[in-house]
Design a protein around this motif. Structure first.
Motif, PDB file in Angstrom:
ATOM      1  N   SER A 100     -16.459 -62.050  -8.436  1.00 32.30           N
ATOM      2  CA  SER A 100     -17.553 -61.392  -8.140  1.00 32.30           C
ATOM      3  C   SER A 100     -17.231 -59.724  -8.358  1.00 32.30           C
ATOM      4  N   PHE A 101     -18.014 -59.106  -8.938  1.00 30.88           N
ATOM      5  CA  PHE A 101     -17.720 -57.535  -9.313  1.00 30.88           C
ATOM      6  C   PHE A 101     -18.739 -56.693  -8.174  1.00 30.88           C
ATOM      7  N   THR A 102     -19.475 -57.574  -7.685  1.00 35.52           N
ATOM      8  CA  THR A 102     -20.674 -56.693  -7.009  1.00 35.52           C
ATOM      9  C   THR A 102     -20.788 -57.036  -5.527  1.00 35.52           C
ATOM     10  N   GLY A 103     -21.360 -56.486  -4.621  1.00 37.30           N
ATOM     11  CA  GLY A 103     -21.560 -56.786  -3.299  1.00 37.30           C
ATOM     12  C   GLY A 103     -22.862 -56.183  -2.454  1.00 37.30           C
ATOM     13  N   ILE A 104     -22.777 -55.961  -1.336  1.00 37.81           N
ATOM     14  CA  ILE A 104     -23.875 -55.171  -0.863  1.00 37.81           C
ATOM     15  C   ILE A 104     -24.016 -53.853  -1.197  1.00 37.81           C
ATOM     16  N   PRO A 105     -25.375 -53.526  -1.563  1.00 38.93           N
ATOM     17  CA  PRO A 105     -25.637 -52.169  -2.196  1.00 38.93           C
ATOM     18  C   PRO A 105     -25.492 -51.228  -1.238  1.00 38.93           C
ATOM     19  N   ALA A 106     -24.755 -49.920  -1.713  1.00 34.73           N
ATOM     20  CA  ALA A 106     -24.361 -48.947  -0.877  1.00 34.73           C
ATOM     21  C   ALA A 106     -25.707 -48.347  -0.021  1.00 34.73           C
ATOM     22  N   GLU A 107     -26.776 -48.350  -0.775  1.00 35.00           N
ATOM     23  CA  GLU A 107     -27.797 -47.583  -0.215  1.00 35.00           C
ATOM     24  C   GLU A 107     -28.527 -48.265   1.068  1.00 35.00           C
ATOM     25  N   GLU A 108     -28.132 -49.534   1.220  1.00 40.43           N
ATOM     26  CA  GLU A 108     -28.550 -50.266   2.653  1.00 40.43           C
ATOM     27  C   GLU A 108     -27.935 -49.728   3.523  1.00 40.43           C
ATOM     28  N   VAL A 109     -28.666 -49.473   4.700  1.00 41.14           N
ATOM     29  CA  VAL A 109     -28.307 -49.203   6.152  1.00 41.14           C
ATOM     30  C   VAL A 109     -28.013 -50.356   6.960  1.00 41.14           C
ATOM     31  N   THR A 110     -26.793 -50.626   7.040  1.00 44.11           N
ATOM     32  CA  THR A 110     -26.660 -52.033   7.921  1.00 44.11           C
ATOM     33  C   THR A 110     -26.798 -51.774   9.365  1.00 44.11           C
ATOM     34  N   ILE A 111     -26.670 -52.710  10.225  1.00 40.08           N
ATOM     35  CA  ILE A 111     -26.911 -52.494  11.634  1.00 40.08           C
ATOM     36  C   ILE A 111     -25.597 -51.707  12.357  1.00 40.08           C
ATOM     37  N   ALA A 112     -24.598 -52.000  11.604  1.00 41.42           N
ATOM     38  CA  ALA A 112     -23.399 -51.041  11.956  1.00 41.42           C
ATOM     39  C   ALA A 112     -23.378 -49.887  11.678  1.00 41.42           C
ATOM     40  N   GLU A 113     -23.939 -49.377  10.480  1.00 44.34           N
ATOM     41  CA  GLU A 113     -24.158 -47.881  10.198  1.00 44.34           C
ATOM     42  C   GLU A 113     -25.084 -47.184  11.260  1.00 44.34           C
ATOM     43  N   ALA A 114     -26.247 -48.072  11.478  1.00 44.10           N
ATOM     44  CA  ALA A 114     -27.261 -47.409  12.339  1.00 44.10           C
ATOM     45  C   ALA A 114     -26.740 -47.148  13.604  1.00 44.10           C
ATOM     46  N   LEU A 115     -26.093 -48.318  14.187  1.00 49.68           N
ATOM     47  CA  LEU A 115     -25.608 -48.049  15.687  1.00 49.68           C
ATOM     48  C   LEU A 115     -24.369 -47.026  15.549  1.00 49.68           C
ATOM     49  N   LYS A 116     -23.619 -47.123  14.540  1.00 49.41           N
ATOM     50  CA  LYS A 116     -22.281 -45.939  14.696  1.00 49.41           C
ATOM     51  C   LYS A 116     -22.929 -44.606  14.527  1.00 49.41           C
ATOM     52  N   GLY A 117     -23.979 -44.360  13.884  1.00 49.05           N
ATOM     53  CA  GLY A 117     -24.706 -43.091  13.867  1.00 49.05           C
ATOM     54  C   GLY A 117     -25.252 -42.677  15.289  1.00 49.05           C
ATOM     55  N   ASN A 118     -25.421 -43.560  16.282  1.00 50.39           N
ATOM     56  CA  ASN A 118     -25.885 -43.242  17.434  1.00 50.39           C
ATOM     57  C   ASN A 118     -24.771 -43.690  18.444  1.00 50.39           C
ATOM     58  N   GLY A 119     -23.705 -43.295  18.164  1.00 49.55           N
ATOM     59  CA  GLY A 119     -22.439 -43.250  19.065  1.00 49.55           C
ATOM     60  C   GLY A 119     -22.009 -44.514  19.458  1.00 49.55           C
ATOM     61  N   TYR A 120     -22.042 -45.750  18.920  1.00 52.47           N
ATOM     62  CA  TYR A 120     -21.494 -46.934  19.100  1.00 52.47           C
ATOM     63  C   TYR A 120     -20.098 -47.139  18.213  1.00 52.47           C
ATOM     64  N   GLN A 121     -19.304 -47.854  18.939  1.00 53.88           N
ATOM     65  CA  GLN A 121     -18.119 -48.540  18.335  1.00 53.88           C
ATOM     66  C   GLN A 121     -18.529 -49.837  17.530  1.00 53.88           C
ATOM     67  N   THR A 122     -18.114 -49.926  16.529  1.00 52.69           N
ATOM     68  CA  THR A 122     -18.536 -51.231  15.663  1.00 52.69           C
ATOM     69  C   THR A 122     -17.338 -51.925  15.084  1.00 52.69           C
ATOM     70  N   ALA A 123     -17.472 -53.284  15.029  1.00 52.31           N
ATOM     71  CA  ALA A 123     -16.388 -54.183  14.671  1.00 52.31           C
ATOM     72  C   ALA A 123     -17.102 -55.540  14.129  1.00 52.31           C
ATOM     73  N   ILE A 124     -16.285 -55.979  13.062  1.00 55.60           N
ATOM     74  CA  ILE A 124     -16.460 -57.459  12.660  1.00 55.60           C
ATOM     75  C   ILE A 124     -15.253 -57.856  12.413  1.00 55.60           C
ATOM     76  N   PHE A 125     -15.144 -59.444  13.024  1.00 57.19           N
ATOM     77  CA  PHE A 125     -13.947 -60.293  13.026  1.00 57.19           C
ATOM     78  C   PHE A 125     -14.464 -61.407  12.536  1.00 57.19           C
ATOM     79  N   GLY A 126     -13.846 -61.681  11.199  1.00 59.01           N
ATOM     80  CA  GLY A 126     -14.268 -62.964  10.668  1.00 59.01           C
ATOM     81  C   GLY A 126     -14.528 -63.068   9.115  1.00 59.01           C
ATOM     82  N   LYS A 127     -15.290 -63.672   8.560  1.00 56.84           N
ATOM     83  CA  LYS A 127     -15.844 -63.815   7.373  1.00 56.84           C
ATOM     84  C   LYS A 127     -16.815 -62.926   7.208  1.00 56.84           C
ATOM     85  N   TRP A 128     -16.518 -62.140   5.897  1.00 53.64           N
ATOM     86  CA  TRP A 128     -17.378 -61.201   5.768  1.00 53.64           C
ATOM     87  C   TRP A 128     -18.521 -61.670   4.387  1.00 53.64           C
ATOM     88  N   HIS A 129     -17.954 -61.866   3.298  1.00 55.42           N
ATOM     89  CA  HIS A 129     -18.664 -62.525   1.980  1.00 55.42           C
ATOM     90  C   HIS A 129     -19.771 -61.867   1.381  1.00 55.42           C
TER      91      HIS A 129
END
Length: 460
Positions: A100-129
């Protein structure tokens, strides 16, 4: 001397207040299994798989018995969970593959982006897909840390990524669950004085199945059960790390699955329990997933919520709990803040849910009622997995297994649901064309693996 002592006491008090302020925001831990069935957890009815740690979360927290993933397959579900939006809105209707050449659209604001903008440390360990090209990987979508496999463990190119780079091309799948668990515990230890969002996304029990030597051969349900018992161990390790660092009472922990069990693999595919069908279908077994939530002092022990809720609700709920409204997406969300459900102060207001498959709504629920639209045969490599069905109508309150269609005896209820579906679709509005490639037409690898699983069950 007294002045020095007083200054020391004041300084210590100031540091204590500062530390408390840093930890005022709640931590969030979401643990996602892959292809876990409704009937594979003790608290949801499994008697041949031991899951004491997950069961304990339910006993001391909240068990959601009518909780849905947003898709019967993994990539769309994962996209919806971290954006709070139906995957169709993102154009993600199918599973991503290494080609595949595509993925999650850049314009979407993920939970991680929203929380990171509020001073949170963010991490994912595992399957991304959600895409493997650099712009689609976790670090470009709000996560500070990532370690894991970018695809399902049955796809080509199974490698471990550390951030954006390949860490190892040699992946011993027996230790995948342990590897993710160790990374999660280290992250908690490292960020005990900061608010954090931890997303643990297991590759298991997606086939092929692997368990570490400590768990292999230990359950009553063969290798599949071994895998689930190791995931349960992992949940216990994460909770222990929270306790060790004094974070348990300031952390919401949610355990759920991306979709139902892959029943084509028979004994290696899990159990939907009382539900009909499994992964890849919009019957209840495909999308109603075992889910528990735990937060000591906040969630009343032993609470059971039987009404509709979904993974679409996690985004707005987490945004609300963490006070991250200023950094969340301005796009319409499809879930709602279910804090009242968590805290026992109310119910989810919305009673509607659309069951999407391949970008098309195949079924619709409103309250206790579900209507399933006419569907052709569901096939894999020419083999009919689910025979064609006409319009079906079920009362899920009295018929969780979708065994008896009430269409003939309740035509007015069917009309009511169809009208509600039309209104609901209008609210969702136009959605983009699918961005991802369709699943390969050659599903022979799935068929062969299923045949091997069946032969193994029959002792051949």
């Amino acid at each position: 001397m007294k002045r020095i002592l007083l200054s020391t006491v004041l300084l210590a008090a100031s540091l204590t207040v500062f530390a408390q302020k840093k930890s005022d925001k709640p931590n969030i831990v979401v643990i996602l299994a892959d292809d876990l069935g409704y009937g594979d957890i003790g608290t949801f009815g499994a008697t041949d798989i031991r899951t004491p740690n997950i069961d304990n979360l339910a006993t001391k927290g909240l068990k959601l018995t009518s909780f849905y993933s947003s898709s019967p397959v993994c990539s769309p579900t994962r996209a919806a969970l971290i954006t709070g939006r139906y995957p169709r809105r993102l154009g993600i209707d199918h599973v991503f593959f290494p080609e595949s050449f595509t993925g999650i659209p850049a314009e979407e604001v993920t939970i991680a982006e929203a929380l990171k903008g509020n001073g949170y440390q963010t991490a994912i360990f595992g399957k991304w897909h959600l895409g493997h090209h650099r712009q689609f990987l976790p670090l470009q979508n709000g996560f500070d840390e990532y370690y894991g496999i970018p695809y399902s463990n049955d796809m080509q190119g199974v490698v471990y990524l550390r951030g954006n780079d390949v860490d190892s091309i040699k992946v011993n799948q027996k230790y995948i669950t342990k590897t993710y668990t160790n990374e999660a515990v280290k992250f908690i230890d490292k960020n005990k004085d900061k608010p954090f969002f931890l997303y643990v996304t297991h590759n298991m029990p997606h086939v092929p199945l692997y368990a570490s030597p400590e768990f292999e051969g230990k359950s009553k349900r063969g290798l599949y059960g071994d895998v689930i018992e190791e995931i349960d161990w992992s949940v216990g390790e994460v909770v222990r790390a929270l306790k060790k660092n004094g974070l348990e009472e300031n952390t919401l922990v949610v355990f759920t699955s991306d979709n139902g069990p892959w029943l084509i693999f028979d004994i290696e595919g899990g159990s939907a329990g009382p539900l009909r069908q499994g992964k890849g279908t919009t019957f209840e077994g495909g999308q109603r997933v075992p889910t528990v939530a735990y937060w000591p002092g906040k969630i009343k022990p032993g609470t059971v919520y039987e009404d509709l809720a979904s993974q679409l609700d996690l985004y707005p709920t987490i945004i609300g709990l963490t006070g991250s409204q200023k950094t969340q997406t301005k796009k319409p969300l499809d879930g709602e803040d279910i804090s009242p459900v968590l805290f026992g102060t109310g119910k989810r207001k919305g009673q509607e849910f659309a069951y999407y498959s391949n970008g098309i709504i195949e079924a619709f629920r409103k309250g206790d009622w579900k209507i399933r639209l006419p569907q052709p045969d569901t096939k894999i490599n020419g083999i009919i997995i689910v025979p064609a069905t006409d319009t079906l109508l079920f009362n899920l309150k009295t018929d969780i297994g979708e065994k008896n269609s009430l269409l003939k005896s309740n035509p007015e209820k069917a009309k009511e649901l169809l009208t509600a579906l039309t209104t609901y679709q209008a609210k969702i509005g136009d959605t983009p064309e699918a961005l991802v490639q369709r699943m390969p037409s050659d599903d022979s690898h799935i068929k062969k693996r299923a045949e091997r699983a069946t032969a193994k069950k029959n002792g051949k």
